[in-house]
Design a protein around this motif. Structure first.
Motif, PDB file in Angstrom:
ATOM      1  N   LYS A   1       6.513 -13.670  46.349  1.00 26.25           N
ATOM      2  CA  LYS A   1       7.257 -14.286  45.257  1.00 26.25           C
ATOM      3  C   LYS A   1       6.592 -14.023  43.909  1.00 26.25           C
ATOM      4  O   LYS A   1       7.261 -13.901  42.888  1.00 26.25           O
TER       5      LYS A   1
ATOM      6  N   GLU B   1       7.718 -13.119  39.850  1.00 24.10           N
ATOM      7  CA  GLU B   1       7.274 -13.856  38.665  1.00 24.10           C
ATOM      8  C   GLU B   1       6.622 -12.907  37.679  1.00 24.10           C
ATOM      9  O   GLU B   1       6.873 -12.977  36.471  1.00 24.10           O
ATOM     10  N   ALA B   2       5.791 -11.998  38.199  1.00 25.90           N
ATOM     11  CA  ALA B   2       5.152 -11.025  37.317  1.00 25.90           C
ATOM     12  C   ALA B   2       6.218 -10.190  36.603  1.00 25.90           C
ATOM     13  O   ALA B   2       6.124  -9.936  35.405  1.00 25.90           O
ATOM     14  N   ALA B   3       7.245  -9.811  37.342  1.00 18.30           N
ATOM     15  CA  ALA B   3       8.305  -9.003  36.736  1.00 18.30           C
ATOM     16  C   ALA B   3       9.049  -9.791  35.662  1.00 18.30           C
ATOM     17  O   ALA B   3       9.409  -9.249  34.613  1.00 18.30           O
ATOM     18  N   ALA B   4       9.256 -11.081  35.920  1.00 18.62           N
ATOM     19  CA  ALA B   4       9.942 -11.913  34.923  1.00 18.62           C
ATOM     20  C   ALA B   4       9.101 -11.999  33.656  1.00 18.62           C
ATOM     21  O   ALA B   4       9.618 -11.876  32.539  1.00 18.62           O
TER      22      ALA B   4
ATOM     23  N   LEU C   1       5.343 -11.446  42.783  1.00 17.25           N
ATOM     24  CA  LEU C   1       5.721 -10.178  42.158  1.00 17.25           C
ATOM     25  C   LEU C   1       6.968 -10.357  41.304  1.00 17.25           C
ATOM     26  O   LEU C   1       7.101  -9.770  40.230  1.00 17.25           O
TER      27      LEU C   1
ATOM     28  N   ARG D   1      13.125  -1.463  41.019  1.00 20.41           N
ATOM     29  CA  ARG D   1      11.721  -1.050  40.944  1.00 20.41           C
ATOM     30  C   ARG D   1      10.808  -1.880  41.816  1.00 20.41           C
ATOM     31  O   ARG D   1       9.677  -1.494  42.067  1.00 20.41           O
ATOM     32  N   ILE D   2      11.257  -3.039  42.241  1.00 21.28           N
ATOM     33  CA  ILE D   2      10.366  -3.875  43.045  1.00 21.28           C
ATOM     34  C   ILE D   2      10.960  -4.152  44.414  1.00 21.28           C
ATOM     35  O   ILE D   2      10.400  -3.792  45.437  1.00 21.28           O
TER      36      ILE D   2
ATOM     37  N   LEU E   1       7.553 -20.182  34.025  1.00 15.66           N
ATOM     38  CA  LEU E   1       7.706 -19.984  35.461  1.00 15.66           C
ATOM     39  C   LEU E   1       8.009 -21.306  36.158  1.00 15.66           C
ATOM     40  O   LEU E   1       8.337 -21.345  37.332  1.00 15.66           O
TER      41      LEU E   1
ATOM     42  N   ALA F   1      11.293  -7.733  32.846  1.00 17.65           N
ATOM     43  CA  ALA F   1      12.175  -6.830  33.573  1.00 17.65           C
ATOM     44  C   ALA F   1      13.492  -7.553  33.845  1.00 17.65           C
ATOM     45  O   ALA F   1      13.488  -8.705  34.260  1.00 17.65           O
TER      46      ALA F   1
ATOM     47  N   PHE G   1       4.476  -0.871  33.385  1.00 19.76           N
ATOM     48  CA  PHE G   1       5.674  -1.588  33.824  1.00 19.76           C
ATOM     49  C   PHE G   1       6.349  -2.414  32.724  1.00 19.76           C
ATOM     50  O   PHE G   1       7.549  -2.288  32.493  1.00 19.76           O
TER      51      PHE G   1
ATOM     52  N   TYR H   1       1.806  -4.751  41.286  1.00 21.96           N
ATOM     53  CA  TYR H   1       2.868  -4.185  42.112  1.00 21.96           C
ATOM     54  C   TYR H   1       2.224  -3.205  43.081  1.00 21.96           C
ATOM     55  O   TYR H   1       1.668  -2.192  42.661  1.00 21.96           O
TER      56      TYR H   1
ATOM     57  N   PRO I   1      11.877  -0.644  46.621  1.00 28.51           N
ATOM     58  CA  PRO I   1      10.732   0.092  47.158  1.00 28.51           C
ATOM     59  C   PRO I   1       9.955  -0.696  48.203  1.00 28.51           C
ATOM     60  O   PRO I   1       9.460  -0.124  49.167  1.00 28.51           O
ATOM     61  N   LEU I   2       9.876  -2.012  48.031  1.00 27.30           N
ATOM     62  CA  LEU I   2       9.072  -2.790  48.972  1.00 27.30           C
ATOM     63  C   LEU I   2       9.811  -3.039  50.277  1.00 27.30           C
ATOM     64  O   LEU I   2       9.194  -3.260  51.307  1.00 27.30           O
TER      65      LEU I   2
ATOM     66  N   HIS J   1       3.193  -1.017  45.185  1.00 26.28           N
ATOM     67  CA  HIS J   1       3.697   0.333  45.419  1.00 26.28           C
ATOM     68  C   HIS J   1       3.534   1.222  44.199  1.00 26.28           C
ATOM     69  O   HIS J   1       3.931   2.370  44.214  1.00 26.28           O
TER      70      HIS J   1
ATOM     71  N   ALA K   1      10.038  -1.541  31.467  1.00 28.02           N
ATOM     72  CA  ALA K   1      11.099  -2.525  31.728  1.00 28.02           C
ATOM     73  C   ALA K   1      11.917  -2.779  30.464  1.00 28.02           C
ATOM     74  O   ALA K   1      13.100  -3.101  30.544  1.00 28.02           O
TER      75      ALA K   1
ATOM     76  N   TYR L   1      16.557  -3.938  36.966  1.00 27.38           N
ATOM     77  CA  TYR L   1      15.278  -3.225  36.959  1.00 27.38           C
ATOM     78  C   TYR L   1      14.364  -3.783  38.044  1.00 27.38           C
ATOM     79  O   TYR L   1      13.733  -3.046  38.789  1.00 27.38           O
TER      80      TYR L   1
ATOM     81  N   PHE M   1      -2.281 -13.526  36.731  1.00 18.92           N
ATOM     82  CA  PHE M   1      -2.270 -14.395  37.911  1.00 18.92           C
ATOM     83  C   PHE M   1      -3.619 -14.391  38.599  1.00 18.92           C
ATOM     84  O   PHE M   1      -4.367 -13.409  38.534  1.00 18.92           O
TER      85      PHE M   1
END
Ligand SMILES: Nc1ncnc2c1ncn2[C@@H]1O[C@H](COP(=O)(O)OP(=O)(O)OP(=O)(O)O)[C@@H](O)[C@H]1O
Ligand SMILES: [Mg+2]
Lengths: 372, 301
Positions: B197, B201-204, B199, B216-217, A52, B208, A98, A87, B220-221, A89, A102, B212, A81
């Motif tokens: 931000k 990072e979490a997706a990375a 989120l 998906r993120i 990251l 995803a 997820f 997420y 919707p948000l 939603h 993915a 995607y 984290f």
């Protein structure tokens, strides 16, 4: 499962030199805790391993393969984290699913894995809730579930339970330990709470201002701190540290604390040991944990009279501030042992629990007496 | 709770010295607004509802007769009116869809840091701040068959955008998109920058891919704000009068509001116009109601 190696890793944020030549190997299946005060670069180190954060120099190897130029998704590492990063939603189920969705796994496979993980972290009854309907502890469980579900090579956790209240933290600590034992996953865990570090870690890596201070098992860093920083960071109440010097008269050696504030008898090998550590007669820093300061109500050989100044009753034991000249030395006594402040008691330093540090560099002089 | 707030007038304040109570102050602020609302909104609304059941004409002195639902019956069976509605529907769909796509697209492009970001954003917002009449006149020049820059750039010779019955409506819609896409962009930008931000990072970390992650993120948000933009733009597009009236006189661009205007102020068919206005009002309410339901569902998360 994997071995992670950091080799001469350096990171700058602009002018700010945040990670300085960091070398650390995390063995397969090992639980390593990165411990250090706020702002010392723990999170940055962890994020660098995860991908990251980019590093400026050095290598990060996972299973022998350099990954510092790979994006986070290609390192096959999970990250928990501090503030959960669920997420908002998606339901708990969808959050855990997820990472599997993915990467396009089949529906039935996903369902099986999500339910298995939910069972392991005991949140089966919460699967249909959204994060906003969950407590902090449950949110963190879900975040951990999301990390566990894809069986990553390694788990990285950034103060995962730092935001929870004390009681819940203790519960989650046990749970994390159990999960680690069950899953055998290589884990790097960041915290600034030394109790958490001591109780969880196979090995603790202590950092300060971007520099790795010492790596070792909890007992090792507790018993043999490599320098003053580690000595004072680990252990509660904090280790007593005072300037001191050696005095010899005939065969008797003694340590004088402060500017001649008080003197405690020591085994006569002390001067030789000092010489062996090539430190000679000069001043040094003496460190001793409160439990190494022995207190007696009666005069006894080797004990010197001191005045009890403040008494903090902590339930299981008391912490007593002893006045030695102008210095204060904290001792740990049985609960209620010293009656009231102002009383004169007798104290001695247990030489097997004393630490000697270089006065300028703070490095340990590696002098020890018997026992430890 | 309201009374608790009301009681907070500081006894040492100047208002208290004048002998005003907090109640007086509340009334001073609220009553003008209420009067204004009643005189200019509520009263005409009710009055015109009454007119919609009569054959009243503002241009004649003939006695007004009650005709019951006759106006509504006439309007709803009038094929011309239906064709106005079809034109309006086409216009709303094309122009709102265009605004959403262009506006959201621009927001995605702007949602990163680059040089002169603030300046670029401000420039992009300018169309929204202009008067519709000016925009209409300006785009008529742009579309001009003989020397308009649009035909010149696209090499379309002397194609008459605004007098060709097939393209006129779309030409107007394009102008509307140009003018109002920035509005959608502004709301989308607010939505995009509100996605935390971590989120992403979490997706990375969760491996995803970018598509995607987007579907998906991000979507919707951002969707509650997109929905608000959609509600506002649909309502406004449904009522469009000015730019369509200014830009084209083609029967294919006769939106329902233009029709209403003609009926009310050219034919002076006041009663029937009131009825038509009510039909439009009910339609707009119905559509926004649907959106609001969706919005609430999106916001529940
Ligand atoms: N994105 C960033 N940009 C600039 N400076 C940063 C950034 N992130 C961290 N820093 C700086 O890097 C240093 C180390 O930060 P880091 O977050 O790694 O500390 P930490 O050990 O995790 O502290 P804490 O216990 O408070 O979380 C700090 O001085 C911080 O100000
Ligand atoms: Mg941190």
């Amino acid at each position: 499962m994997a071995e992670i190696v950091l080799r001469d890793v350096e990171k700058f944020f602009g002018e700010n030199y945040v990670i300085r030549k960091l070398n650390l190997t995390i063995q397969n299946k090992e639980f390593v805790v990165l411990l250090g005060p706020s702002g010392c670069g723990k999170t940055t180190t962890l994020r660098a391993i995860a991908g990251l954060e980019e590093i400026d120099r050095g290598d990060i190897l996972i299973d022998g393969k350099a990954v510092q130029n790979l994006p986070a998704g290609d390192r096959d590492i999970a990250f928990v984290f501090q503030l959960f990063a669920l997420y908002p939603h998606l339901t708990a189920y969808e959050n855990i699913a997820f990472p599997l969705r993915a990467t396009g796994e089949s529906r039935s496979q996903i369902d099986g894995q999500v339910r298995a993980v939910a069972k392991a972290i005991q949140i089966e009854h919460l699967l249909s809730r959204r994060p906003s309907q969950l407590s902090g502890g449950d949110m963190q469980r879900i975040a951990i579930g999301r990390a566990l579900v894809r069986r990553p090579k390694a788990m990285l956790m950034d103060e995962p339970i730092g935001a929870l209240d004390a009681k819940l933290r203790e519960e989650m600590r046990t749970e994390l330990k159990r999960l680690h034992l069950e899953n055998d996953s290589t884990t790097v865990y960041v915290t600034h709470d030394q109790v958490e570090a001591m109780s969880l870690a196979d090995r603790i890596a202590i950092m300060n201002e971007g520099v790795l201070q010492q790596v070792g098992s909890p007992t090792e860093v507790y018993r043999h701190p490599a320098n003053l920083f580690v000595a004072q960071f680990i252990g509660s109440p904090v280790m007593n540290v005072t300037k001191a010097s050696v005095q010899t008269s005939g065969a008797v050696a003694s340590v004088v604390v402060g500017e001649g504030d008080g003197s405690f008898g020591f085994p006569s090998e002390l001067p030789q040991k000092m010489a062996a550590a090539s430190h000679g007669q000069g001043d040094f820093m003496l460190g001793i944990r409160p439990e190494g300061v022995l207190v007696s109500r009666q005069q006894a050989p080797g004990y010197v009279p001191v005045e009890a100044h403040i008494i903090e009753p902590l339930g299981a034991y008391d912490i007593v501030d002893l006045k030695v000249g102008r210095q204060f030395i904290r001792a740990r006594t049985a609960s209620g042992y010293v009656g009231k402040p102002g009383e004169t008691v007798y104290a001695r330093l247990d030489e097997s629990q004393t630490h000697f540090f270089h006065p300028a560099t703070g490095e340990s002089l590696n002098i020890s007496f018997g026992g430890a | 709770m309201a009374t608790a707030v009301m009681n907070r007038l500081d006894p040492r304040s100047r208002a208290a010295a004048r002998g005003w109570s907090d109640l007086t102050i509340r009334n001073v602020f609220i009553i003008p607004t209420i009067v204004f609302l009643i005189v200019f909104n509520i009263f005409p609304l009710i009055y015109s509802l009454g007119y919609s059941f009569t054959d009243f004409s503002a241009a004649s002195n003939e006695p007004v007769q009650f005709v019951g639902l006759q106006n509504y019956r006439d309007l709803l069976t009038d094929e011309n009116i239906w064709s106005n509605f079809v034109i309006t529907a086409k216009y709303v769909i094309v122009s709102v869809a265009g605004q959403m796509l262009v506006g959201f697209g621009l927001a995605l492009l702007l949602n990163r840091s680059f040089a002169f970001k603030g300046l670029v954003t401000t420039l992009l917002l300018l169309p929204m701040m202009m008067s519709a009449a000016v925009v209409g006149l300006f785009w008529r020049l742009l579309y001009s068959p003989s020397w308009g820059p649009i035909n010149y750039i696209f090499g379309l010779g002397d194609f008459a955008w605004l007098s060709d019955p097939d393209t006129a409506l779309y030409a107007v819609a394009i102008t509307d998109i140009w003018m109002w896409a920035p509005f959608v962009m502004l709301l989308s930008l607010a939505g995009l920058s509100a996605v935390p931000k971590h989120l992403y990072e979490a997706a990375a970390i969760d491996r995803a891919g970018s598509w995607y992650t987007f579907t998906r993120i991000t979507l919707p948000l951002v969707s509650p704000l997109l929905m608000i933009a959609l509600i506002f733009r649909t309502m406004e597009a449904f009522k469009t009068f000015d730019i369509a009236y200014i830009m084209s006189t083609q029967p294919t661009t006769e939106l329902i509001s233009i029709r209403l205007y003609k009926q009310a102020f050219q034919q002076w068919d006041t009663g029937k116009s009131c009825a038509l206005a009510y039909i439009v009002l009910i339609m707009v309410l119905a559509i926004t109601n649907m959106y609001v339901k969706y919005l609430n569902r999106a916001k529940e998360r």
